[in-house]
Design an enzyme around this catalytic site. Structure first.
Site, mmCIF file in Angstrom:
data_model
loop_
_atom_site.group_PDB
_atom_site.id
_atom_site.type_symbol
_atom_site.label_atom_id
_atom_site.label_comp_id
_atom_site.label_asym_id
_atom_site.label_seq_id
_atom_site.Cartn_x
_atom_site.Cartn_y
_atom_site.Cartn_z
ATOM 1 C CB SER A 136 -121.691 58.419 15.164
ATOM 2 O OG SER A 136 -122.654 58.703 14.175
ATOM 3 C CE1 TYR A 149 -125.764 58.772 18.956
ATOM 4 C CE2 TYR A 149 -125.477 59.613 16.732
ATOM 5 C CZ TYR A 149 -125.324 58.599 17.653
ATOM 6 O OH TYR A 149 -124.730 57.408 17.287
HETATM 7 P P1 NDP Z 1 -127.580 49.050 20.738
HETATM 8 O O1 NDP Z 1 -128.836 49.661 21.248
HETATM 9 O O2 NDP Z 1 -127.571 47.607 20.398
HETATM 10 O O3 NDP Z 1 -126.395 49.319 21.753
HETATM 11 C C1 NDP Z 1 -126.363 50.331 22.703
HETATM 12 C C2 NDP Z 1 -125.850 49.671 23.966
HETATM 13 O O4 NDP Z 1 -125.557 50.697 24.904
HETATM 14 C C3 NDP Z 1 -126.881 48.738 24.581
HETATM 15 O O5 NDP Z 1 -126.299 47.455 24.676
HETATM 16 C C4 NDP Z 1 -127.159 49.330 25.953
HETATM 17 O O6 NDP Z 1 -127.203 48.285 26.894
HETATM 18 C C5 NDP Z 1 -125.922 50.207 26.173
HETATM 19 N N1 NDP Z 1 -126.196 51.350 27.036
HETATM 20 C C6 NDP Z 1 -127.034 52.391 26.807
HETATM 21 N N2 NDP Z 1 -127.004 53.237 27.839
HETATM 22 C C7 NDP Z 1 -126.114 52.729 28.728
HETATM 23 C C8 NDP Z 1 -125.645 53.139 30.003
HETATM 24 N N3 NDP Z 1 -126.071 54.263 30.592
HETATM 25 N N4 NDP Z 1 -124.732 52.364 30.629
HETATM 26 C C9 NDP Z 1 -124.284 51.220 30.060
HETATM 27 N N5 NDP Z 1 -124.690 50.779 28.869
HETATM 28 C C10 NDP Z 1 -125.608 51.528 28.214
HETATM 29 O O7 NDP Z 1 -127.170 49.925 19.459
HETATM 30 P P2 NDP Z 1 -125.778 50.045 18.668
HETATM 31 O O8 NDP Z 1 -125.022 48.789 18.713
HETATM 32 O O9 NDP Z 1 -126.123 50.632 17.372
HETATM 33 O O10 NDP Z 1 -125.020 51.180 19.494
HETATM 34 C C11 NDP Z 1 -123.694 51.030 19.959
HETATM 35 C C12 NDP Z 1 -122.945 52.318 19.721
HETATM 36 O O11 NDP Z 1 -122.824 52.525 18.315
HETATM 37 C C13 NDP Z 1 -123.614 53.577 20.284
HETATM 38 O O12 NDP Z 1 -122.651 54.380 20.915
HETATM 39 C C14 NDP Z 1 -124.143 54.257 19.038
HETATM 40 O O13 NDP Z 1 -124.234 55.660 19.200
HETATM 41 C C15 NDP Z 1 -123.078 53.876 18.043
HETATM 42 N N6 NDP Z 1 -123.465 54.014 16.650
HETATM 43 C C16 NDP Z 1 -124.516 53.304 16.160
HETATM 44 C C17 NDP Z 1 -124.882 53.470 14.848
HETATM 45 C C18 NDP Z 1 -126.038 52.743 14.259
HETATM 46 O O14 NDP Z 1 -126.475 53.139 13.182
HETATM 47 N N7 NDP Z 1 -126.547 51.692 14.862
HETATM 48 C C19 NDP Z 1 -124.150 54.377 13.960
HETATM 49 C C20 NDP Z 1 -123.052 55.041 14.576
HETATM 50 C C21 NDP Z 1 -122.731 54.861 15.873
HETATM 51 P P3 NDP Z 1 -128.153 48.308 28.200
HETATM 52 O O15 NDP Z 1 -129.508 48.721 27.732
HETATM 53 O O16 NDP Z 1 -128.049 46.935 28.749
HETATM 54 O O17 NDP Z 1 -127.534 49.293 29.131
#
Ligand code: NDP
Length: 251
Positions: A136, A149
């Site tokens: 990030s 975070y």
């Molecule tokens: P989403 O909420 O769409 O994606 C997060 C995903 O992580 C979900 O699909 C969730 O799936 C999965 N997840 C969460 N906890 C677990 C776990 N314990 N085990 C397995 N899977 C898990 O949001 P984003 O696409 O934005 O996030 C994806 C990544 O991008 C993250 O790491 C986030 O920190 C990073 N990011 C996002 C930004 C943004 O502005 N959106 C900016 C910078 C980085 P499920 O619930 O099925 O487990």
């Protein structure tokens, strides 16, 4: 191109993970989409010709190992690992309890460690591998109210840099993409949280999040996905240990 290569994407059912799945599928990769919510990742897998879904909680070693066993059974050894699963809760530091802290670190940092442990031996045996960690802008700078975070994402970049040195002579690259605010469900949750805790409207909460991007807009998941897919190509073989800001110029 990633023709015939097997990509394992954590959090592959939504947001950046699902966009990365589309970008990698377009280059010919076969996909394992992993997430805790099997229904969600299964629905996502249905969007592709060569993809399957596995239930996986990245914070649980047994769950990770079982997911990688299922992935190998389906498409063979994993060539590409996208450590994307994450959560982004916010709290002032005085309300950041040990439980809160541990949960964020377990998902965003230890989750990547466990998945890398499961994937790397096959990559080293085959002398080819790509690991892309979804960091990030919070891997590169701090913000208020997200100490857990920011610590987890700085840790993920440190992990990237260290492992990249270790695997550099063995055909495996390890890189970290560092996006600013991206239009995904995590951000929808953040807007809702700001709205609940302040007098801001949804539009104002949204504006407060994108204020740091010099382009003044939210980033599309596909913009992050195309960078991820590029880092997984043979053409990117010398890009290793990199932190790639995708921030509209904030960093
Ligand atoms: P989403 O909420 O769409 O994606 C997060 C995903 O992580 C979900 O699909 C969730 O799936 C999965 N997840 C969460 N906890 C677990 C776990 N314990 N085990 C397995 N899977 C898990 O949001 P984003 O696409 O934005 O996030 C994806 C990544 O991008 C993250 O790491 C986030 O920190 C990073 N990011 C996002 C930004 C943004 O502005 N959106 C900016 C910078 C980085 P499920 O619930 O099925 O487990």
């Amino acid at each position: 191109m990633s023709e015939g290569r097997h990509a394992f994407i954590t959090g592959g059912g939504s947001g950046i993970g699902l966009a990365a799945a589309h970008a990698l599928a377009a280059t010919g990769a076969k996909l394992t989409l992993a997430g805790r919510n099997l229904e969600k990742v299964s629905a996502a897998a249905d969007e592709f010709e060569f993809a399957h879904a596995v239930a996986c909680d990245v914070t649980d070693e047994a769950s990770v190992d079982a997911a990688f066993d299922a992935a190998r059974d389906r498409y063979g050894a994993v060539d590409i690992l996208i450590n994307n699963a994450g959560q982004a809760p916010s709290a002032p530091f005085k309300r950041t309890t040990l439980e809160f802290w541990n949960k964020v670190l377990a998902t965003n940092l230890t989750g990547a460690f466990l998945c890398t442990h499961a994937a790397l031996p096959d990559m080293l045996d085959r002398k080819w591998g790509r690991i892309v960690n979804v960091g990030s802008v919070c891997s590169l700078r701090g913000y208020a109210y997200v100490s857990a975070y920011v610590a987890s994402k700085h840790g993920l970049l440190g992990f990237t840099r260290a492992l990249a040195h270790e695997t550099a002579k063995q055909g495996v690259t390890v890189n970290c993409v560092c996006p600013g605010y991206v239009d995904t469900p995590i951000i929808a949750e953040s807007v809702e949280r700001i709205r609940e805790k302040t007098s801001l409207s949804a539009e104002e909460a949204h504006a407060s999040l994108i204020q740091f991007n010099p382009m003044g807009r939210i980033i599309a998941p596909e913009e992050v996905a195309s960078a991820i897919a590029y880092l997984c190509t043979d053409a990117a073989a010398s890009i290793n240990g990199a932190a790639l800001p995708i921030t509209g110029g904030e960093i």
